[in-house]
Enzyme design. Structure first.
Site, PDB file in Angstrom:
ATOM      1  CB  CYS A 116      -0.734  -0.133   1.379  1.00 28.77           C
ATOM      2  SG  CYS A 116      -2.321  -1.383   1.212  1.00 28.77           S
ATOM      3  CG  HIS A 266      -3.538   3.321   0.817  1.00 30.99           C
ATOM      4  ND1 HIS A 266      -3.862   2.968   0.082  1.00 30.99           N
ATOM      5  CD2 HIS A 266      -3.386   2.352   2.512  1.00 30.99           C
ATOM      6  CE1 HIS A 266      -4.440   1.640  -0.435  1.00 30.99           C
ATOM      7  NE2 HIS A 266      -4.255   1.097   1.284  1.00 30.99           N
ATOM      8  CG  ASN A 296      -6.520  -1.416  -0.089  1.00 33.74           C
ATOM      9  OD1 ASN A 296      -5.829  -0.588  -0.373  1.00 33.74           O
ATOM     10  ND2 ASN A 296      -6.177  -1.253   0.973  1.00 33.74           N
TER      11      ASN A 296
END
Ligand code: UT7
Length: 339
Positions: A116, A266, A296
């Protein structure tokens, strides 16, 4: 002489196939209310087997848009950086695939494996090469194909409802103007928590024949070739590290929270973004979220969100843009940009 790095162009690509929470509830014991309440996600995009996409191909589609907007020719790219946790092949990485697909001359291609935080790690690597004068134009891509590797049964619901596919790209270029572009990047990692959010196999620790053998003999309790996440533990660490690393970037540049024009976190969980927004007392206009539409997308989430915020006119020249990420590793980082 030290140069500055500016973002000359950005682009994104997401597959057409929309998968809603209701679609997932037909595959596993989950429901729209749970997913929206715990994560903020309404839908995500999943590659379809026959739609011609892959991690590298989606990256190329986003890169073409970024190159056009930057008005930089593929022939002027000096370095490719590709961030992903879901490459097309175990090896080689997607960077060389992009070089071939875009017909870029022989150039270095670096693959970044920081999940991430991959886009911010990649941005930092690009910044170092540009600052020192080694390279002038860097193509940075974050792209993920999660959907093919998720456990779509009830056993995997704590992870599988969260992740989506897509790609974002940025063309980074040299600037001679001090104070323009990337002002700082700060990177961190803490490997003691590596297995709290991980995909263990197939790997050199769990080769395929071993997995097949273990399955046959019923030895495997938790199948190691699906991602595992200790959700609450990751959540707690995320909110702490997001806050720390945003503050670190601001302090480094002598900036106050009130100087932030746009925070692009993020897109891990809308609750995490909202926690940060509240903690820093930021208005809705100062934080960009699109997790409700894409889930995500790991290394792609920041460049996709950055592209959309820019396309919607929410980022203007001279704005202080803050990027921040946290994820598997654990890894985390921030970037402060004078747009
Ligand atoms: O991008 C990298 C960083 N990632 C993150 O930062 C993610 C951090 N973690 C999270 O976002 C959250 O922890 C999750 C969204 C993953 C999970 O939310 P939670 O509020 O922490 O739920 P939980 O894991 O504590 O599970 C609560 C309940 C459990 O049932 P019991 O044991 O209370 O009966 C789960 O089995 O919810 C159940 N559950 C589900 N129910 C319906 C877990 N997943 C689902 C699901 N649908 N998809």
């Amino acid at each position: 002489m030290l140069y500055q790095t500016k973002i000359a162009g950005i682009g994104k690509y997401v597959p057409e196939n929309v998968v809603t929470n209701d679609d997932l509830s037909k595959l596993m014991d989950t429901n729209d209310a749970w997913i929206q309440e715990r994560t903020g996600i309404k839908e995500r995009r999943h590659i379809k087997k026959d739609d011609g996409n892959s991690t590298a191909i989606m990256g190329v589609k986003a890169a073409k848009i970024a190159l056009e907007r930057a008005n930089v020719s593929k022939d002027d790219i000096d370095l490719i950086i590709f961030a992903t946790l879901s490459p097309d092949y175990y090896f080689p990485g997607c960077g060389v695939q992009v070089q071939e697909m875009l017909d870029i001359h022989t150039c270095p291609a670096i693959d970044v494996r920081n999940q991430c935080s991959g886009f911010i790690y990649g941005l930092s690597v690009a910044d170092q090469f540009i600052k020192t004068g080694m390279y002038k134009n860097v193509l940075l891509i974050g792209s993920e194909n999660h959907s093919g590797g998720l456990d779509m049964s009830t056993r995997g619901r704590g992870v599988s409802v969260i992740f989506g596919d897509g790609a974002g790209a940025a063309v980074l270029t040299r600037s001679n103007h001090i104070g323009e572009g990337i002002l700082s990047t700060h990177l961190h990692s803490q490997g003691k928590h590596a297995l709290e959010l991980a995909l263990e196999g197939p790997s050199t620790m769990h080769w395929v024949p071993e997995i097949i053998e273990d399955q046959k003999s019923g030895k495997v309790k938790d199948i190691p070739y699906y991602p595992y996440m200790n959700g609450q533990f990751v959540f707690k660490n995320a909110v702490q590290r997001f806050s720390e690393v945003i503050n670190e970037g601001l302090q480094h540049n002598g900036l106050e929270i009130s100087d932030i024009d746009m925070l692009i976190p993020h897109q891990a969980n809308l609750r995490i973004s909202q926690f940060i927004q509240k903690k820093f007392k930021l208005s809705d206009d100062q934080v960009y979220n699109n997790i409700e539409r894409y889930g995500n997308t790991t290394a792609a989430s920041i460049p996709i969100a950055l592209t959309e915020a820019w396309e919607e006119g929410k980022i203007k020249s001279g704005d202080k843009v803050v990027l921040a990420a946290f994820g598997s590793g654990f890894t985390w980082g921030s970037a402060i940009i004078n747009w």
